[in-house]
Design an enzyme around this catalytic site. Sequence first.
Site, short mmCIF file in Angstrom:
data_model
loop_
_atom_site.label_atom_id
_atom_site.label_comp_id
_atom_site.label_asym_id
_atom_site.label_seq_id
_atom_site.Cartn_x
_atom_site.Cartn_y
_atom_site.Cartn_z
N SER A 63 0.88 -1.13 -0.15
CA SER A 63 -0.06 -0.11 0.04
C SER A 63 0.81 1.41 -0.11
O SER A 63 1.75 1.29 0.90
CB SER A 63 -0.77 0.16 1.26
OG SER A 63 -1.75 1.22 1.23
N ILE A 68 7.37 2.21 4.35
CA ILE A 68 8.19 1.52 3.35
C ILE A 68 7.89 1.59 1.88
O ILE A 68 8.56 1.69 0.95
CB ILE A 68 8.56 -0.07 3.70
CG1 ILE A 68 9.15 0.15 5.10
CG2 ILE A 68 9.43 -0.65 2.49
CD1 ILE A 68 9.38 -1.51 5.62
N CYS A 69 6.50 1.31 1.66
CA CYS A 69 5.95 1.57 0.29
C CYS A 69 6.05 2.80 -0.71
O CYS A 69 6.51 3.30 -1.39
CB CYS A 69 4.46 0.88 0.23
SG CYS A 69 4.15 -0.56 0.71
N ASP A 70 5.92 3.80 0.45
CA ASP A 70 6.19 5.36 0.27
C ASP A 70 7.60 5.53 -0.06
O ASP A 70 7.96 6.15 -1.20
CB ASP A 70 5.70 6.11 1.24
CG ASP A 70 6.14 7.83 0.95
OD1 ASP A 70 5.01 8.43 0.64
OD2 ASP A 70 7.18 8.05 1.51
N THR A 73 8.49 3.76 -3.51
CA THR A 73 8.01 4.32 -4.94
C THR A 73 8.71 5.58 -5.04
O THR A 73 9.01 5.87 -6.39
CB THR A 73 6.49 4.44 -4.57
OG1 THR A 73 5.97 3.19 -4.56
CG2 THR A 73 5.93 5.02 -5.84
#
Length: 176
Positions: A63, A68-70, A73
């Site tokens: 998500s 971590i996803c932020d 990306t």
Amino acid sequence: MLGEQTTERTGELTLKGQPLTVIGPKLKPGDKFPAVTLTATDWSAVDLGTMRGTVRLISVVPSLDTGICDAQTKRFNEEAERFGDKVKVITISADLPWAQRRWMNDAEVKNITVLSDHKDMAFGNAAGTHVKEMRIEQRAIFVVDKDDTVTYAEYVPEIAQHPDYDAAIEAVKKLL
């Protein structure tokens, strides 16, 4: 598809040490990359098969609204700027397209394509990243050559762990 055999993998993914089940085959170098249809942030359909002929770095995240996803990306957005038009960088999550668009605007991410697998988890089921218990994607990185062949694949074994950014970037550079 009804009646279709579904592969479930256990023991390969955890969330803070708790085991989870992943649906779909585990892609490896030499495999053909799946050509499935995903949803863009404007809700239009995007067929991954139409991207053949381009080197792609596919970043799969659970998500965009998590730390971590932020970071993952944003990191690949920076790399996309360096690669220019030689490489298509795509982030895939099961977030709703509205949430993806909001995140992209807030994060000022402009160099990558963000696609949603929320409708039917077609990508997750085809690429082996569909986390059954949570209906999200397993964190993974794929590098795909111009002929739709996977040249690099990393399935991150712990959701709360970063991928190997340097290895993925090196795999892309080998194709340029």
